[in-house]
Write an enzyme that holds these catalytic residues in place. Sequence first.
Site, PDB file in Angstrom:
ATOM      1  CG  ASP A 219     -21.754  43.454  87.440  1.00 50.55           C
ATOM      2  OD1 ASP A 219     -22.604  42.964  87.136  1.00 50.55           O
ATOM      3  OD2 ASP A 219     -21.010  44.149  86.810  1.00 50.55           O
ATOM      4  CG  ASP A 243     -21.464  28.516  94.872  1.00 46.16           C
ATOM      5  OD1 ASP A 243     -21.697  28.688  96.255  1.00 46.16           O
ATOM      6  OD2 ASP A 243     -20.254  27.926  94.592  1.00 46.16           O
TER       7      ASP A 243
END
Length: 365
Positions: A219, A243
Amino acid sequence: MNFKVTLLPGDGIGPEVVNAAVSVMKVAAEKFNVAFKFNEQLVGGCSYDKHGVPLTDEVLSSCYDSDAVLLGAVGGYKWETLPQNLKPEAALLKLRKALGLYANIRPAKVYSALLSASTLKPEVLNGTDIIILRELTGDVYFGEPRGFDENHGWNTMVYTREEVERIAEYGFELARKRGKKITSVDKANVLDCSQFWRKIVHEVHKDFPDVELKDMYVDNAAMQIVRDPKQFDVILTQNLFGDILSDIAAMITGSLGMLPSASLGKNYALYEPVHGSAPDIAGQGKANPLATISSVAMMFNLSFQMSKAAELIEAAIEKTLTMGYRTADIYSPDTILVSTTQMTEAVIENFNHIYDEQALGVFTL
Ligand code: NAD
């Protein structure tokens, strides 16, 4: 020298961008005295339409028999309701697994001519040159059990020691040849699998004391990439996080249409643009071919050891952008709007021009 290349144009804009990249390959082959034997095959939705599956054994055999594979993109609205294993995207997972492509390299470099194409401020971006190294054959994409019923959905995040060791070793080797800095991205504060990832990465680091290692939660990494991308050199990360982070990094370059990639295994290599099949612009001549052309530059470098040809392709892309040529995805009012074909022709012209200049001794070949 002869090289065999399997072409998998796929769906949507895939054939348009692969055609563009193949024209560049042919010109480079002539200049650098190599010959390519192309074997074009169906993959994804078009393969499903013809054979009832998104990837056939024949295609896999062709890949096994090639020095490199060039893929466009797969997928589209037409196949969205198919069962998971028949969807065009299933072909990608199967290809990666079958070819043992465990290391996915995604450079996100800023071209100075494109500084204004990004939504980020030029001063934040200028000089950014990141490689996202994504592990490609493990994680929730392949972990078992997986599935869903009326009331639950589940996937399994799993990594083996061997999988983490080999990608970490590759990452440290890569960082050693660049800025000697690696950021390992995980979610070790919440996920056991990520704690394991971090432990193994640190074990491997002991063999690379000259490379600086930093851990970062995913994050925070997502935030830092847009806040201060220059802090990164190589980002090493799990399949799922890679990804997502590589699409965030796309905003650094201004468009998904600019991002190339290489997926490498012990014996095989596959090159493809990061973007998908872009069904919204397919068949309209609007696709940006530069990500695929740049993927070919990576192929020359990593699979054919033709680093000079790779450099020339990159230089031709840079020059084309500096001259102001833009496909719609990177267009701004002060630039020249061109089609996929016109962009490709401009890159080829600049490639020839730079080659000739170098051959004349203006630069050394
Ligand atoms: P996408 O990358 O296809 O498109 C996202 C946006 O970027 C669209 O607006 C598109 O027009 C634009 N874009 C992408 N590539 C571009 C290019 N070269 N030039 C100009 N604009 C470009 O992602 P999506 O829309 O989420 O997915 C469309 C289909 O592609 C889906 O079926 C998806 O599953 C598939 N997909 C395939 C791959 C792959 O083959 N490796 C990767 C991602 C998505």
